[in-house]
Design a protein around this motif. Structure first.
Motif, PDB file in Angstrom:
ATOM      1  N   ALA A  64       0.831  -1.207   0.000  1.00  0.00           N
ATOM      2  CA  ALA A  64       0.000   0.000   0.000  1.00  0.00           C
ATOM      3  C   ALA A  64       0.865   1.256   0.000  1.00  0.00           C
ATOM      4  O   ALA A  64       2.038   1.246   0.404  1.00  0.00           O
ATOM      5  N   THR A  65       0.281   2.342  -0.469  1.00  0.00           N
ATOM      6  CA  THR A  65       1.023   3.604  -0.569  1.00  0.00           C
ATOM      7  C   THR A  65       1.553   4.052   0.781  1.00  0.00           C
ATOM      8  O   THR A  65       2.702   4.508   0.896  1.00  0.00           O
ATOM      9  N   ASP A  66       0.762   3.917   1.832  1.00  0.00           N
ATOM     10  CA  ASP A  66       1.193   4.299   3.167  1.00  0.00           C
ATOM     11  C   ASP A  66       1.607   3.087   3.996  1.00  0.00           C
ATOM     12  O   ASP A  66       1.590   3.123   5.220  1.00  0.00           O
ATOM     13  N   PRO A  72      -4.931  -1.251   5.343  1.00  0.00           N
ATOM     14  CA  PRO A  72      -4.808  -0.459   4.105  1.00  0.00           C
ATOM     15  C   PRO A  72      -6.158   0.102   3.671  1.00  0.00           C
ATOM     16  O   PRO A  72      -7.211  -0.490   3.927  1.00  0.00           O
ATOM     17  N   ARG A  73      -6.128   1.239   3.011  1.00  0.00           N
ATOM     18  CA  ARG A  73      -7.355   1.882   2.550  1.00  0.00           C
ATOM     19  C   ARG A  73      -7.842   1.204   1.269  1.00  0.00           C
ATOM     20  O   ARG A  73      -7.053   0.871   0.383  1.00  0.00           O
ATOM     21  N   ASP A  76      -7.113   3.128  -1.965  1.00  0.00           N
ATOM     22  CA  ASP A  76      -5.716   3.320  -2.333  1.00  0.00           C
ATOM     23  C   ASP A  76      -5.503   2.804  -3.757  1.00  0.00           C
ATOM     24  O   ASP A  76      -5.942   1.686  -4.092  1.00  0.00           O
TER      25      ASP A  76
END
Length: 550
Positions: A64-66, A72-73, A76
Motif C-alpha cells: 500500500a502507498t502508506d 490499508p485503505r 488506495d
C-alpha cells in the motif's frame, strides 16, 4: 459481457471482511504492526476458505502507498490495482497449469533479482503450490532460502503434505479452518440481501450445510439457486437443485431401518428413486441427516432454525443414540462400497434391508443369553437330591473304605451327563463365558455374518486392555482376510461395542501354529494349501517333482 460470479463479486477486500479466520488475520496484522514481516508465508487448508483472498489482502497491506500497514485503505490506487489483478509488483502463479521448472525459472527466478517498480516489495503468490514438479521445487528452493530483501513469497495449498519439507521449513505456516454453519448462514443472508433475493431460512441452512465449510462453494450453490427461481427460493427448490432427499423421507427411511420395517424401507426407497434421486445422493442425504441427529442427540447446537429443530430432536429421540452412531458407520461403508456396484438401486435396497436385520439381530443373542442364565443353576439343584439316594453309610458297615469311592463316582457322572446336553451351543463353561469378553463378542456375532464366524473359529483372547482387546486368530490367512477390507474389522468392532457396552479397539494378530506334519498313524494335520500341500502329496504318493524341459 459475462456476469461476475458471486464468489468473485463478494471476495473479501479487507481483513475485516474475512469471516471465520480470525486467528490468521490477528497474527498477520500483529506481525505487520511490529515490523516482523516474513519472507515466505504458507497458507494451507480446505478449498474455499479464503487462502487466495488472504494472500491478496496481505499483498495490499505490504504494498500500500502508506504501508506496510495492517489496515490499508480500499480506495488506495495500489490496493485497487491488486484487487483487479493488474498490479505489476504482485505476480500470481497458478501451479496447477504452470508447474514445470521452466515456468518457475522464467516467472520467478529470473525476475526475483530485479527490484519492484512501484511498491516496496515484489510479492509472488503461488496458488496450489503442491502441484509444482520436483525440479520446479528445486529451482525455487534457493530463492526462498535466501531471497532479496524486497522479495516476499505467499504460497497457498490444499494438500500440505505434498509440499516438500525443505520448502515448508522456510515458511511461516497458517492453517485455514472450515467455516461454521452459522458463519455461512450469515454470509449467505448478507449476499442474498445485496442481490435483493428472497430466500427461506430453511433453504439458507440447507445450502450452508451442503457447502461443507467452504465460502466459495456456498456462494456457488446460492448462485445456482437464484437461477432456478424468479421470486423466492424455497427449501424444496434447493433439494431439487442439489439432488438431495427431503428430510421427511430420510427420517422415514432411518426409522424403518431401526424398526426393521422392510415394507416401509422398500416403499420409501422406490418413491425417492421415482423423483430422480440416484442411490449415491440418497446415501449422502442420510449421512448429512445422521450428522445432524448426532448433534441433536448430544444436545449440541445444530445451526438450524427452531421449527426444524423440533422435528430433528423428535427423530433423534425415536432412533436413539446407539442406533444413530451405528447407522453412521454402516452408511459410511455403503457410501464407500457403492462405487464398485453395477446395479446401485438394487444393491442399495438389499443393503438397507441388511442394516435393518443387523440392528434387530443383536436382540436374539441377548435373549438367549438371558434365558440361559436361569437354566444353568438347574443342573446344580437337580443332582443335589439324587446324591443322598445312594446311601453310602448303610452299605459301608462291613467295609468302610471301598464302597465310598464307588458310590461317589456315580453321582458325579450323573450331573456331568445332564450338563453335557446344552453344551454344543457354548462349549466354554459358564464361569469363563462370563469372565472372557472375547467369548461374549463371538456369541454376539449374528448368524448372517457366516464369514466372520468361520474366520474367528479357534480364536482366543490374549489381553484385555480395557480400551482394546488383543486377539490371536487361528491361522495367518484369517488375518489376511480381515486386512483385505477394513470394513470387516469395523463391523467386528461394532459387534464388540454392542456386546461389551463400551468403546473398544481390536488388535488382531496371526496365530503361531506349526506347519502341518504327518503323524505316526499316517494322519495329516490340516489345513494345508499351496506348495506345502503339493510337496506333502508328492511325498505320500512317491511322485517325483517335474523336471524343467530342455
Amino acid at each position: 459481457m459475462a456476469t461476475v460470479s458471486l464468489y468473485r463479486k463478494y471476495r473479501s477486500q479487507t481483513f475485516g471482511d474475512l469471516i471465520g479466520q480470525d486467528h490468521v488475520i490477528k497474527t498477520l496484522q500483529n506481525g505487520i504492526d511490529r515490523g516482523r514481516i516474513a519472507h515466505a508465508y504458507l497458507f494451507t487448508g480446505p478449498r474455499g476458505t479464503g487462502k487466495t483472498s488472504t494472500a491478496r489482502l496481505l499483498a495490499k497491506a505490504l504494498c500500500a502507498t502508506d504501508g506496510p500497514t495492517s489496515t490499508p485503505r480500499e480506495d488506495d490506487p495500489i490496493c485497487m490495482e491488486i484487487a483487479a489483478g493488474n498490479f505489476i509488483d504482485v505476480i500470481e502463479l497458478d501451479a496447477a497449469s504452470e508447474s514445470g521448472v521452466d515456468d518457475v525459472r522464467e516467472r520467478i527466478v529470473e525476475v526475483a533479482e530485479y527490484r519492484p517498480m512501484v511498491a516496496r516489495y515484489k510479492v509472488f503468490i503461488i496458488d496450489e503450490v503442491h502441484d509444482l514438479s520436483t525440479k520446479a521445487f528445486d529451482a525455487l528452493l534457493k530463492t526462498i532460502e535466501e531471497p532479496p530483501e524486497h522479495l516476499i513469497f505467499i504460497l497457498a495449498t490444499t494438500e500440505y503434505h505434498k509440499v516438500p519439507p525443505t520448502i515448508r521449513s522456510r515458511c511461516q505456516k497458517y492453517e485455514f479452518h472450515r467455516a461454521t454453519v452459522s458463519d455461512l448462514v450469515g454470509r449467505l443472508q448478507y449476499v442474498a440481501e445485496q442481490e435483493k433475493v428472497e430466500i427461506e431460512p430453511a433453504a439458507v441452512s440447507a445450502i450452508a450445510r451442503m457447502a461443507d465449510g467452504g465460502f466459495r462453494d456456498a456462494l456457488t450453490l446460492l448462485e445456482q439457486a437464484i437461477l432456478t427461481t424468479e421470486d423466492r427460493i424455497t427449501l424444496q427448490q434447493v433439494y431439487d437443485q442439489l439432488g438431495l432427499v427431503r428430510e421427511e423421507d430420510t427420517d422415514r427411511l432411518l426409522l424403518g431401518i431401526k424398526r426393521n420395517e422392510i415394507p416401509t424401507i422398500i416403499q420409501t426407497l422406490e418413491s425417492v428413486v421415482r423423483l430422480g434421486r440416484d442411490p449415491r445422493s440418497i446415501l449422502e442425504s442420510a449421512m448429512h441427516r445422521l450428522s445432524e441427529l448426532t448433534r441433536a442427540s448430544f444436545q449440541l447446537d445444530t445451526g438450524l432454525d427452531p421449527t426444524r429443530d423440533a422435528a430433528l430432536f423428535d427423530t433423534a429421540a425415536n432412533l436413539g443414540r446407539d442406533v444413530i452412531l451405528k447407522l453412521r458407520g454402516q452408511f459410511a461403508e455403503a457410501h464407500r462400497d457403492i462405487r464398485d456396484v453395477t446395479i446401485p438401486r438394487i444393491w442399495l435396497e438389499a443393503e438397507l434391508v441388511r442394516m435393518a436385520g443387523e440392528l434387530a439381530a443383536p436382540a436374539a443373542p441377548a435373549n438367549t443369553a438371558a434365558a440361559s442364565v436361569p437354566v444353568k443353576p438347574a443342573p446344580a439343584v437337580v443332582p443335589a437330591k439324587p446324591a443322598p439316594v445312594a446311601k453310602a453309610p448303610e452299605i459301608t458297615e462291613p467295609v468302610v473304605e471301598k464302597p465310598v469311592p464307588v458310590v461317589e463316582e456315580t453321582p458325579v457322572e450323573v450331573p456331568m451327563a445332564t450338563t453335557d446336553e446344552p453344551e454344543p451351543e457354548a462349549p466354554i463353561p459358564t464361569e469363563t463365558t462370563e469372565l472372557d469378553p472375547w467369548q461374549r463378542v463371538l456369541a454376539a456375532i449374528p448368524d448372517a455374518a457366516k464369514a466372520h464366524r468361520i474366520k474367528l473359529q479357534n480364536s482366543r483372547l490374549i489381553k484385555d486392555g480395557g480400551s482394546y482387546l488383543q486377539v490371536e486368530l487361528a491361522l495367518p490367512f484369517h488375518l489376511d482376510w480381515f486386512k483385505e477390507k477394513p470394513q470387516r474389522v469395523g463391523y467386528l468392532v461394532d459387534v464388540a461395542k454392542s456386546a461389551l457396552g463400551r468403546e473398544v479397539r481390536l488388535d488382531l494378530e496371526a496365530g503361531k501354529r506349526q506347519a502341518p506334519a504327518i503323524q505316526d498313524d499316517g494322519a495329516v494335520e490340516l489345513p494345508l494349501e499351496g506348495k506345502r500341500l503339493e510337496q506333502l502329496a508328492r511325498e505320500i504318493f512317491g511322485i517325483d517333482p517335474p523336471r524343467d524341459e530342455p
